[in-house]
Design a protein around this motif. Structure first.
Motif, mmCIF file in Angstrom:
data_model
loop_
_atom_site.group_PDB
_atom_site.id
_atom_site.type_symbol
_atom_site.label_atom_id
_atom_site.label_comp_id
_atom_site.label_asym_id
_atom_site.label_seq_id
_atom_site.Cartn_x
_atom_site.Cartn_y
_atom_site.Cartn_z
ATOM 1 N N LEU B 54 0.720 -1.292 0.128
ATOM 2 C CA LEU B 54 -0.237 0.070 -0.108
ATOM 3 C C LEU B 54 1.185 1.170 0.129
ATOM 4 C CD1 LEU B 54 -3.252 -1.293 2.708
ATOM 5 C CD2 LEU B 54 -2.896 -1.039 -0.019
ATOM 6 N N ALA B 55 1.715 0.979 1.042
ATOM 7 C CA ALA B 55 2.665 2.420 0.774
ATOM 8 C C ALA B 55 3.695 2.313 -0.350
ATOM 9 C CB ALA B 55 3.968 2.678 1.656
ATOM 10 N N GLY B 56 4.007 2.042 -1.079
ATOM 11 C CA GLY B 56 4.677 1.426 -2.481
ATOM 12 C C GLY B 56 3.360 1.920 -3.422
ATOM 13 N N ALA B 57 2.756 1.184 -3.267
ATOM 14 C CA ALA B 57 1.709 2.207 -4.425
ATOM 15 C C ALA B 57 1.356 3.527 -4.374
ATOM 16 C CB ALA B 57 -0.128 1.264 -4.127
ATOM 17 N N ALA B 58 1.313 3.911 -3.215
ATOM 18 C CA ALA B 58 0.706 5.531 -3.067
ATOM 19 C C ALA B 58 1.920 6.297 -2.777
ATOM 20 C CB ALA B 58 0.539 5.318 -1.317
ATOM 21 N N VAL B 59 3.453 6.301 -2.883
ATOM 22 C CA VAL B 59 4.485 6.552 -3.175
ATOM 23 C C VAL B 59 4.147 6.701 -4.750
ATOM 24 C CG1 VAL B 59 6.756 6.943 -3.392
ATOM 25 C CG2 VAL B 59 5.851 6.261 -1.023
ATOM 26 N N LYS B 60 4.223 5.934 -5.273
ATOM 27 C CA LYS B 60 4.626 5.888 -6.876
ATOM 28 C C LYS B 60 2.852 6.771 -7.482
ATOM 29 C CE LYS B 60 7.639 3.880 -8.252
ATOM 30 N NZ LYS B 60 8.530 4.235 -9.325
ATOM 31 N N ARG B 317 3.529 3.153 -12.466
ATOM 32 C CA ARG B 317 3.993 2.196 -10.583
ATOM 33 C C ARG B 317 5.147 1.166 -10.944
ATOM 34 N NH1 ARG B 317 -1.310 0.589 -8.067
ATOM 35 N NH2 ARG B 317 -2.140 2.974 -7.720
ATOM 36 N N CYS B 318 4.971 0.350 -12.245
ATOM 37 C CA CYS B 318 5.608 -0.936 -12.787
ATOM 38 C C CYS B 318 6.873 -0.409 -11.798
ATOM 39 C CB CYS B 318 5.637 -1.365 -13.936
ATOM 40 S SG CYS B 318 6.650 -2.521 -14.281
ATOM 41 N N GLY B 375 -6.464 -12.592 -12.727
ATOM 42 C CA GLY B 375 -6.104 -11.947 -11.860
ATOM 43 C C GLY B 375 -5.072 -12.230 -11.256
ATOM 44 N N ALA B 376 -4.091 -12.807 -11.366
ATOM 45 C CA ALA B 376 -3.104 -13.828 -10.417
ATOM 46 C C ALA B 376 -1.990 -12.851 -10.315
ATOM 47 C CB ALA B 376 -2.197 -14.716 -10.982
ATOM 48 N N CYS B 377 -1.989 -11.727 -11.374
ATOM 49 C CA CYS B 377 -0.618 -10.447 -11.484
ATOM 50 C C CYS B 377 -0.879 -9.723 -10.577
ATOM 51 C CB CYS B 377 -0.579 -9.927 -13.213
ATOM 52 S SG CYS B 377 -2.609 -9.683 -13.782
ATOM 53 N N TYR B 378 -2.009 -9.184 -10.494
ATOM 54 C CA TYR B 378 -3.175 -7.987 -9.328
ATOM 55 C C TYR B 378 -2.430 -8.436 -7.770
ATOM 56 C CZ TYR B 378 -6.073 -4.713 -7.345
ATOM 57 O OH TYR B 378 -6.612 -3.249 -6.774
ATOM 58 N N GLU B 379 -2.349 -9.335 -7.658
ATOM 59 C CA GLU B 379 -2.416 -10.090 -6.541
ATOM 60 C C GLU B 379 -0.976 -10.183 -6.264
ATOM 61 O OE1 GLU B 379 -5.156 -13.810 -4.696
ATOM 62 O OE2 GLU B 379 -3.203 -14.995 -6.622
ATOM 63 N N VAL B 380 0.281 -10.479 -6.697
ATOM 64 C CA VAL B 380 1.568 -10.469 -6.938
ATOM 65 C C VAL B 380 1.922 -8.827 -7.058
ATOM 66 C CG1 VAL B 380 1.795 -13.556 -6.839
ATOM 67 C CG2 VAL B 380 2.240 -11.069 -8.789
ATOM 68 N N CYS B 381 1.722 -8.151 -7.911
ATOM 69 C CA CYS B 381 2.013 -7.304 -7.741
ATOM 70 C C CYS B 381 2.741 -6.239 -6.002
ATOM 71 C CB CYS B 381 1.392 -5.991 -8.167
ATOM 72 S SG CYS B 381 2.009 -4.649 -9.112
ATOM 73 N N PRO B 382 4.205 -5.735 -6.778
ATOM 74 C CA PRO B 382 4.672 -5.271 -5.372
ATOM 75 C C PRO B 382 3.515 -3.984 -5.351
ATOM 76 C CG PRO B 382 6.221 -5.503 -6.852
ATOM 77 C CD PRO B 382 5.016 -6.209 -7.244
ATOM 78 N N ARG B 384 0.492 -2.770 -6.220
ATOM 79 C CA ARG B 384 -1.208 -3.048 -6.617
ATOM 80 C C ARG B 384 -1.467 -2.644 -8.188
ATOM 81 N NH1 ARG B 384 -3.614 -4.306 -2.147
ATOM 82 N NH2 ARG B 384 -5.077 -3.086 -2.850
ATOM 83 N N ILE B 385 -0.455 -3.352 -9.220
ATOM 84 C CA ILE B 385 -1.551 -1.804 -10.182
ATOM 85 C C ILE B 385 -2.627 -3.297 -10.455
ATOM 86 C CG2 ILE B 385 -0.952 -1.776 -12.913
ATOM 87 C CD1 ILE B 385 2.109 -1.686 -12.217
#
Lengths: 236, 489, 201
Positions: B54-60, B317-318, B375-382, B384-385
């Motif tokens: 969550l922090a990583g997604a928000a920073v980006k 964000r990637c 949806g497996a990709c979304y689940e692992v994305c660090p 959260r893309i």
């Protein structure tokens, strides 16, 4: 909500839902105005075309306490994609009606466990079964172990573990046709895992995935039957 | 000679070729299942993983929504640290900057750290045309370069090659590029790695110009970060006199302390390690240590186009970890080349159309459909893309692009379906027709002892080439309900 | 310049247009673990995690460091040492602007470190006194690194706080390695193939 696929191709799964809910004392209605959730259009990119379909959906299901559907995928579409279609329509009234309807749509196992609070539905099914947790039930809705909790209470049912269970079967709606080769490659691996599980019956909560895996199992003359979760839970 | 992705066919066709290659499928299945298990293990031991995501997604997100401010601060800090900052609107401008730096030092070779940005702009091909050799020094990149092959994975571009194939490439090709492979080379991974060490060491020791990308660029301090494993990155970043780093504008982080999030998310998601063997950070020129001439090229090349896409901008964000590739059932079977880009897999299926725009070429437009939306990709994305949602949105853009032109057969079919689904009466009629057809077919098949369809003509043949199709039910649920009111269920 | 407009101005303009009205402050939730107490177990965890990467770990008291360094080096080894290293090293070659080729001819390097991270088994060098410029810990094939127990912190955020972003840093987690062949980890590519950590105190 019966879903268009069950309506036309797999009415037995839909009838099983009615039988099961009647047995559990639920007052069931089938609003005859219903057609489809709109997922085939949305997931193929035809959002504009989905607008009248979603409008029809909210018309048909307005005013019910709960809308139950034997499909994780269709429930997922209603809860996650109808809002997108609403925004595309630019129709604020439609968006409000979507916001009212969507949260009341439940996939069957969610409705049984969360709303009715039952895990033992009084079923009996003396067969060896394996369960495929379809992607949209598992990841979009997060139904978790609700389906297997329901299955484990069924009299006589022997549940076998499915190798690499959480991997997609490769159906994916129009993906199955637009990328047929990849879809079949994925499904063939799923079918192989089903055979390796040693089960007589493959159970899942989505008729679409069952149609795909079942089609491959059939072509491979595997002898494994596919059944919707509702049909197993309705068996006595 | 190097290969490029130019002229690749659309995804379904490219995938069909790849699916027929059983060696490729075995290599990929082995590699992806290995890395999936490693990732799951090291992610499982971090109890605040979801908070970090969550922090990583928000920073980006914060970076992206204020990207102009952060870029200006980054430029200031880099300049203050003695670096020269260049801006490049596209691949051509970025390549020209690197070529000019090389030319100004009179070199005919540069050593390269593995970098997605330089692969994206096809820097090696550009330099080669100018007579400058760009030596890839990452082991997998070396395998691809020597094999005149194309990358098929973000982290491990030679993931499609097994050890025996790698041994063959080294034995056949190393001599032409420098020090030959040892005569007694085996396919043991340790021996192959040693061969690469020996082959590349002479290049590292003599190189005057190094070229890199950057995983992160800290705006506050002007610090660039490269995350790697082998030490080839350290070699390129430390030994040459001149360093040029090509950095996508979305790589900015506001502050040094933001690295505390990303240096946890990236290694565990990427190589499935608690930490990658080596991470280098540097802030411009450090007197007496490392390159004394430092250039940074800030690259757009479609990123501002992606940024303008309200749904799709989250793709920026990637952090290029490739976790989404490793869990993707489509990628596992089709491999990376099918996506026709240095960015394959689920992230490639959204990033390429976002960077290039849709509605211009068939290959790009086929990518958003290269997914079952599992949806497996979304689940692992660090970070959260929500890749499935972006895919669906891009599909709508692909459909909308040519609206008003001649509709494709698919459009006609889906528009007809939508018309039927817009009213129960119309749908009921359609079902009565199909139900009648179903009864008729069922009667015919029944005479042959079958209950399903083996072949549907026309567009449905894509289904029945390998799968039986169900017969339409003789009586739809709708008709049954009308007849019984649900009473004889 | 293209059409009289600099790439810088074009890109910044395109960024502003692309963001448009979406520009808004974003709250970053910082409820992950940012600060953790160092306990005796933290140092043990550091030793265990460094060893997990197949680096060799030797634990000793501060008084024993020089003896352990001597024991770690092959006989007659020529090893580069940075300015400011507080320990005597047999066969020491001072780093007098040695060229990469010269470094390549040496047997090893001995340095201190700035921080050790327990959770990830990472050593961070910031290349000041006692650690030396980056090349010396890169080219030789053996790196003996002395980490004091009081330099060990629990997690990545604890380390980030202690580091100066304007200094070059090198984060080392085990010896050089690659996973590029069938995603199996193999130690020993371009960096030092042997990493020996002396954990003192």
């Amino acid at each position: 909500m019966v879903t268009c696929l069950n309506d036309a191709l797999f009415p037995d799964a839909a009838k099983a839902v009615v039988r099961l809910l009647h047995r559990l004392g639920v007052d069931v209605e089938f609003p005859e105005g219903q057609t489809c959730c709109g997922q085939p259009m949305v997931n193929t990119g035809y959002v504009e075309e989905a607008v009248p379909v979603v409008r029809n959906f909210v018309d048909a299901f307005a005013g019910y306490d709960a809308v139950v559907t034997p499909s994780g995928s269709c429930a997922g579409c209603v809860r996650h994609q109808h809002a997108i279609v609403g925004r595309r329509s630019g129709d604020v009234a439609l968006q409000e009606r979507i916001a009212e309807t969507s949260p009341r749509v439940y996939e069957l196992s969610e409705f049984l466990v969360d709303v009715l609070g039952v895990e033992d539905v009084g079923a009996s099914f003396p067969h060896t079964v394996t369960y495929h947790p379809t992607c949209h039930s598992l990841r979009l809705l997060g139904v978790g172990d609700r389906p297997t909790r329901l299955l484990s209470q069924v009299r006589g049912l022997r549940l076998r573990e499915l190798p690499q269970a959480s991997e997609c079967c490769g159906f994916g709606g129009t993906f199955a046709v637009k990328n047929a080769d990849t879809s079949v490659a994925m499904g063939s691996d799923k079918a192989r895992h089903v055979r390796e599980s040693g089960a007589e019956v493959l159970v899942a909560g989505d008729s679409s995935c069952l149609m795909h895996i079942g089609g491959l199992l059939g072509r491979q003359r595997s002898g494994v039957r596919v059944m919707h979760l509702a049909e197993v839970l309705a068996s006595t | 000679m190097t290969s490029t992705f130019v002229g690749m066919p659309a995804f379904p066709e490219a995938a069909r070729t790849a699916l027929g290659d059983s060696q490729l499928r075995a290599n990929l299945a082995h590699a992806t299942s290995t890395i999936r298990a490693k990732r799951a293990r090291v992610v499982g031991e971090v109890d605040d993983w979801e908070q970090l995501r969550l922090a990583g997604a928000a920073v980006k997100d914060d970076v992206l929504l204020h990207l102009d401010e952060h870029l200006v601060r980054l430029e200031e800090a880099l300049t203050a640290n003695g670096a020269v900052v260049h801006w490049a609107r596209d691949a051509e401008e970025a390549c020209a900057v690197v070529a000019e730096v090389a030319r100004s030092h009179g070199v005919d070779e540069v050593v390269k750290v593995k970098s997605m940005a330089t692969a994206e702009i096809e820097l090696n091909e550009h330099l080669e045309a100018l007579g400058i050799a760009a030596w890839e020094t990452d082991l997998a990149e070396l395998i691809v370069q020597l094999g005149e092959d194309l990358p098929s994975h973000i982290l491990v571009p030679a993931i499609h090659r097994n050890r025996a194939e790698i041994r063959q490439i080294f034995t056949d090709r190393m001599a032409a590029a420098g020090r030959p492979a040892p005569d007694d080379l085996t396919d043991e991974p340790a021996r192959l790695a040693e061969a690469a060490r020996l082959h590349l060491r002479e290049k590292f020791l003599r190189a005057k110009v190094g070229v890199s990308g950057a995983n992160f660029a800290v705006a506050d301090s002007g610090t660039l970060v490269v995350v790697e494993s082998e030490g080839n990155g350290r070699m390129c970043l430390t030994l040459p006199e001149v360093l040029v780093s090509v950095v996508g504008i979305e790589k900015v982080l506001p502050t040094w302390s933001d690295l505390e999030v990303f240096l946890q998310l990236l290694p565990r998601s990427s190589t499935g390690e608690r930490m990658n063997p080596y991470t280098s950070t540097w802030a411009g020129v450090q007197p007496g240590d490392g390159p004394q001439e430092v250039h940074v090229v800030l690259l757009d090349n479609g990123r501002t186009r992606a940024l303008a896409d309200e749904v799709g901008r989250q793709a920026l964000r990637c952090i290029r970890c490739s976790a989404c590739l490793n869990v993707c059932p489509v990628y596992e079977r089709t491999g990376g080349h099918s996506y026709g880009s240095v960015y394959p897999g689920p992230i490639g299926a959204i990033l390429n159309p976002l960077l290039r725009g849709v509605g211009t070429d068939e290959q790009t437009d086929s990518l958003p459909y290269a997914s079952s939306l599992c949806g497996a990709c979304y689940e692992v994305c660090p970070v959260r893309i929500d890749i499935p949602s972006v895919l669906v949105d891009l599909r709508a853009q692909v459909v909308d692009a040519p609206r008003g032109g001649i509709p494709k057969p698919e459009a006609v079919a889906l528009q007809a379906a939508a018309a039927a689904f817009s009213s129960a009466a119309r749908m009921s009629l359609a079902e009565k027709v199909s139900g009648f057809a179903g009864r008729l077919l069922g009667w015919q098949l029944g005479r042959r002892g079958r209950t399903s369809l083996r072949r549907i003509p026309g567009p449905g043949a894509g289904w029945t080439d390998a799968r039986d199709a169900p017969l339409p039910a003789a009586e739809s649920f709708r008709s049954w309900w009308k007849r019984t009111g649900g009473r004889d269920a | 310049m293209r059409d009289g407009v600099s790439a810088r101005d074009d890109i910044l303009r395109d960024v502003r247009r692309a963001v448009g009205e979406a520009r808004r402050p974003v709250d970053v939730p910082r409820d992950y673990r940012r600060e953790r107490v160092v306990e005796a177990a933290t140092v043990d965890l550091f030793a265990e995690r460094v060893a997990d990467y197949r680096a060799e770990v030797v634990r000793c008291s501060l008084d024993e460091v020089e003896a352990r360094i001597a024991a770690a080096l092959p006989p007659h080894a020529q090893v580069v040492v940075p300015d400011g290293l507080p320990w005597a090293v047999p066969g020491a070659v001072p780093d007098d602007r040695l060229t990469p080729a010269h470094l390549d001819g040496l047997d090893g390097v001995v340095t201190g470190a700035t921080v050790g991270i327990a959770e990830t088994g990472t050593i961070v060098l910031s290349h000041g006194p006692g650690e030396g410029r980056r090349a010396i810990t890169l080219v030789p094939d053996l790196h003996v690194c002395v980490v004091r127990a009081d330099q060990v912190v629990a997690g990545v955020p604890d380390a980030i706080r202690l580091l100066d972003p304007t200094r070059p840093t090198t984060w080392i987690s085990g010896p050089s390695a690659t996973s590029d062949i069938e995603l199996d980890r193999v130690e020993g590519v371009h960096g030092p193939r042997t990493l020996l950590v002396i954990l003192a105190g």
